[in-house]
Design a protein around this motif. Structure first.
Motif, PDB file in Angstrom:
ATOM      1  N   ARG A 152       0.855  -1.180   0.000  1.00 57.17           N
ATOM      2  CA  ARG A 152       0.000   0.000   0.000  1.00 57.17           C
ATOM      3  C   ARG A 152       0.897   1.238   0.000  1.00 57.17           C
ATOM      4  NH1 ARG A 152      -4.815  -2.025   0.958  1.00 57.17           N
ATOM      5  NH2 ARG A 152      -5.094  -3.734   2.408  1.00 57.17           N
ATOM      6  N   TRP A 197      -7.038   5.081   2.101  1.00 57.43           N
ATOM      7  CA  TRP A 197      -5.693   4.500   2.109  1.00 57.43           C
ATOM      8  C   TRP A 197      -5.767   2.987   1.891  1.00 57.43           C
ATOM      9  CZ3 TRP A 197      -3.180   1.119   5.554  1.00 57.43           C
ATOM     10  CH2 TRP A 197      -1.806   1.006   5.369  1.00 57.43           C
ATOM     11  N   LEU A 198      -6.726   2.333   2.537  1.00 57.43           N
ATOM     12  CA  LEU A 198      -6.880   0.891   2.388  1.00 57.43           C
ATOM     13  C   LEU A 198      -7.301   0.489   0.971  1.00 57.43           C
ATOM     14  CD1 LEU A 198      -8.618  -0.040   5.750  1.00 57.43           C
ATOM     15  CD2 LEU A 198      -6.331  -0.737   4.992  1.00 57.43           C
ATOM     16  N   THR A 205     -11.178  10.694   9.985  1.00 57.47           N
ATOM     17  CA  THR A 205     -10.454   9.488  10.375  1.00 57.47           C
ATOM     18  C   THR A 205     -10.882   8.279   9.539  1.00 57.47           C
ATOM     19  OG1 THR A 205     -10.171  10.294  12.633  1.00 57.47           O
ATOM     20  CG2 THR A 205      -9.904   7.953  12.290  1.00 57.47           C
ATOM     21  N   VAL A 206     -12.161   7.977   9.532  1.00 58.24           N
ATOM     22  CA  VAL A 206     -12.634   6.778   8.843  1.00 58.24           C
ATOM     23  C   VAL A 206     -12.478   6.910   7.324  1.00 58.24           C
ATOM     24  CG1 VAL A 206     -14.634   5.304   8.425  1.00 58.24           C
ATOM     25  CG2 VAL A 206     -14.207   6.182  10.720  1.00 58.24           C
ATOM     26  N   THR A 261      -8.810   6.716   6.193  1.00 62.26           N
ATOM     27  CA  THR A 261      -8.291   5.365   6.402  1.00 62.26           C
ATOM     28  C   THR A 261      -8.820   4.407   5.340  1.00 62.26           C
ATOM     29  OG1 THR A 261      -8.111   5.762   8.776  1.00 62.26           O
ATOM     30  CG2 THR A 261      -8.105   3.465   8.059  1.00 62.26           C
ATOM     31  N   PRO A 304      -5.136  11.170  10.590  1.00 63.16           N
ATOM     32  CA  PRO A 304      -6.352  10.534  11.090  1.00 63.16           C
ATOM     33  C   PRO A 304      -6.215   9.995  12.520  1.00 63.16           C
ATOM     34  CG  PRO A 304      -6.014   9.884   8.827  1.00 63.16           C
ATOM     35  CD  PRO A 304      -4.798  10.651   9.247  1.00 63.16           C
ATOM     36  N   VAL A 305      -5.067   9.429  12.866  1.00 61.75           N
ATOM     37  CA  VAL A 305      -4.873   8.927  14.229  1.00 61.75           C
ATOM     38  C   VAL A 305      -4.843  10.080  15.226  1.00 61.75           C
ATOM     39  CG1 VAL A 305      -3.195   7.792  15.755  1.00 61.75           C
ATOM     40  CG2 VAL A 305      -3.763   6.776  13.546  1.00 61.75           C
ATOM     41  N   LEU A 344      -1.587   7.992   7.479  1.00 59.57           N
ATOM     42  CA  LEU A 344      -2.537   7.737   8.562  1.00 59.57           C
ATOM     43  C   LEU A 344      -2.212   8.495   9.838  1.00 59.57           C
ATOM     44  CD1 LEU A 344      -2.993   3.903   8.073  1.00 59.57           C
ATOM     45  CD2 LEU A 344      -4.474   5.747   7.281  1.00 59.57           C
ATOM     46  N   GLY A 351       2.486   4.425   5.047  1.00 62.24           N
ATOM     47  CA  GLY A 351       1.579   4.536   6.178  1.00 62.24           C
ATOM     48  C   GLY A 351       1.550   5.885   6.864  1.00 62.24           C
TER      49      GLY A 351
END
Length: 170
Positions: A13, A68-69, A61-62, A65, A22-23, A19, A16
């Motif tokens: 991917r 990204w996924l 956040t959601v 994420t 978002p965290v 992220l 990271g």
């Protein structure tokens, strides 16, 4: 390996570090929830606070994420597959068409060892794999695959040959 048999070399991917924000937003919202709940004597206060924080968490956040996924790269012995977006857009580039692999690093990418891998196919624009983690290793792997196919000069007998030079200095 029998001729013509395609096998997966690697799946990955984008880096990271996408992220991190978002965290941090999730932690901030959790802290704000603990700080703000039961602080005002109004019957709907807790409902209002939780609703606003839930909207912020979903949007900041959601959604990032899941975005990204939904992105990823698959490298096989025959092609490079790029998945982008929620709709499942998929782009395939045959290694037989690639004649050069270059790494471009911008901003924090160099600090984290990431970068954009550009696959030159002879067309107007290069195929860009954005924000690939360990970009120099991906470049080396793709160069070795191209070398094995005879698309670029073999590394045998030539120091550094077969491992494109652009962007490795970071």
């Amino acid at each position: 390996m029998p001729a013509g048999e395609e096998r997966v070399i690697a799946r990955m991917r984008p880096h990271g570090r996408a992220l991190v924000v978002p965290v941090l937003v999730l932690w901030l919202c959790a802290g704000l929830a603990m700080l703000l709940l039961d602080t005002v004597d109004w019957a709907l206060w807790n409902t209002a606070v939780l609703t606003v924080l839930a909207i912020v968490v979903v949007l900041l956040t959601v959604v990032p994420t899941l975005a990204w996924l939904s992105r990823g790269f698959t490298f096989t012995t025959e092609r490079v597959i790029i998945r982008t977006g929620f709709g499942g857009t998929r782009r395939e580039t045959m290694l037989a068409r690639v004649h050069d692999v270059t790494v471009r690093r911008r901003g924090l990418q160099a600090l984290f060892g990431a970068g954009d891998v550009l696959l030159s196919t002879g067309g107007d624009r290069a195929v860009v794999l954005q924000d690939v983690p360990v970009a120099s290793l991906v470049q080396r792997m793709l160069s070795e695959q191209l070398s094995a196919r005879g698309a670029i000069p073999s590394a045998a007998g030539h120091p550094g040959a077969g491992f494109p030079h652009a962007g490795l200095g970071a």
